[in-house]
Design a protein around this motif. Structure first.
Motif, mmCIF file in Angstrom:
data_model
loop_
_atom_site.group_PDB
_atom_site.id
_atom_site.type_symbol
_atom_site.label_atom_id
_atom_site.label_comp_id
_atom_site.label_asym_id
_atom_site.label_seq_id
_atom_site.Cartn_x
_atom_site.Cartn_y
_atom_site.Cartn_z
ATOM 1 N N LEU A 1 0.832 -1.201 0.000
ATOM 2 C CA LEU A 1 0.000 0.000 0.000
ATOM 3 C C LEU A 1 0.867 1.253 0.000
ATOM 4 N N SER B 1 -6.446 2.021 2.415
ATOM 5 C CA SER B 1 -6.596 1.388 1.104
ATOM 6 C C SER B 1 -7.796 1.955 0.357
ATOM 7 N N GLY C 1 -5.193 -4.635 3.543
ATOM 8 C CA GLY C 1 -3.781 -4.442 3.815
ATOM 9 C C GLY C 1 -3.166 -5.561 4.626
#
Length: 377
Positions: free
Chosen positions: A103, A201, A252
């Protein structure tokens, strides 16, 4: 520095690149003899519907898992060359929180392209929803990237409170997950929290306007010659509307399922990209400024950058240089970058010492690195 083509990787004997073959062999043998036991992380992920009993009803898995995990595997690169490889390094296996560092990679792409003007901008200026009010409205991209946001709310059915007080990265004073605590001001308290990571995210997805796996592929994994075997999953309920198009918001980590499934070899390529400050064989994929910022210590946790673990004061890995850093995930899934020695190490499924004190930094990872680094000229 050598950069491998997509379908090949040049091997070098350790001594040809300044490593002691006996030390490399000792490190590899150590991992082979200390793989993750079944009782620490079960091979059969599909048998586990609940991640953490302490989370009660909120601990239920809501995303896919691979049916089974692999065994101990790893890669050692020196100057880009493949000097050691063991286990099934082609298997696209669950990487757990290594996805957090990915990420960070995607956030770097957005920052380099000007889609995020400043990491100190409030996220509410970029997305609608999720950052209302005085508390959440003060959260910046930096806070989310450093896990200091203290974001409060529920996302995809998981309240942030269910993942508060996790002991990850904490000393012996960490609270039990069943205990409650008062939220701090954003930026003043560090906490490892997957709900907040998933909030990052989703914010990146809405800001960029394209699925994050596609952004990662086009800007990073395809240019560095990674395979197309990796997958990045969200949850069964994480499909959202982005400007009229349904898109999956990826997770994530694998805390409740989903996450990044990727091979050790592909992880090693990403590590090599970071070893070279975001450049691949003369092609700039990430700015050096982003890589530098990502590996700068957080004000309230010197061992953490932008979703990368750091070795300030040699606290995390006493045997390694202070400049070393890594993407880390459950099961000791590791992408370790050592700029001082031009090394990249990928470890999959190394056991962890359940009897060690929380403050005992000499982890199984460090024992591996100590053996490997003994062989440096």
């Amino acid at each position: 520095m050598y950069f491998p083509d997509a379908d090949e990787w040049e091997r070098r004997d350790p001594e040809a690149v300044g490593l002691d073959p006996a030390a490399v062999e000792a490190a590899v043998d150590y991992h082979k003899l200390n793989g993750t036991p079944r009782e620490q992380i079960n091979y059969d992920f599909a048998d586990h519907e609940t991640w953490d009993e302490a989370e009660g009803d909120h601990g239920q898995r809501i995303g896919p898992h691979p049916a089974r995990r692999g065994g101990p595997a790893g890669v050692v690169l020196k100057d880009g060359y493949l000097v050691a490889e063991w286990g099934d390094t082609h298997r696209a296996d669950q990487a757990f929180s290594v996805a957090k560092s990915f990420l960070s990679v995607v956030a770097g792409v957005a920052w380099d392209r000007g889609e995020i003007d400043s990491v100190d901008d409030p996220v509410r200026e970029y997305v609608d929803g999720g950052f209302e009010g005085d508390h959440n409205g003060a959260i910046t991209w930096r806070h989310l990237l450093q896990q200091t946001s203290e974001w409060e709310g529920t996302l995809f059915g998981k309240p942030d409170a269910v993942d508060r007080n996790r002991a990850v990265g904490k000393d012996g004073e960490a609270l039990d997950k069943s205990e409650t605590r008062t939220l701090r001001e954003p930026g003043t308290f560090w906490e490892y929290n997957d709900v907040r990571i998933n909030r990052l995210s989703l914010a990146l997805l809405r800001t960029i306007g394209r699925p994050l796996p596609r952004v990662l592929a086009e800007n990073v994994t395809e240019p560095i010659g990674a395979t197309d075997t990796w997958e990045w999953h969200g949850y069964y309920n994480s499909t959202v509307d982005v400007d009229g198009t349904a898109m999956k918001s990826v997770s994530g980590g694998g805390h409740w399922g989903g996450g990044l499934w990727i091979s050790a070899r592909d992880l090693a390529r990403v590590g090599l990209l970071y070893l070279n400050d975001g450049a691949w064989d003369g092609n700039r994929l990430l700015s050096e400024a982003w890589v530098d910022a990502s590996t700068e210590p957080c004000d309230v946790n010197e061992g953490y950058g932008y979703l990368w673990w750091l070795n300030e004061n040699r606290t995390l890995w006493p045997s390694a240089p202070e400049s070393a850093y890594a993407a880390l995930g459950h099961g000791q899934n590791t992408v370790w970058v050592d700029p001082e020695h031009d090394l990249v190490v990928v470890l999959r499924w190394l056991r962890y010492d359940e009897d060690a004190e929380e403050t005992d930094a000499r982890t199984e990872q460090d024992r591996f690195y100590a053996k490997l680094l003994e062989g440096l000229d």
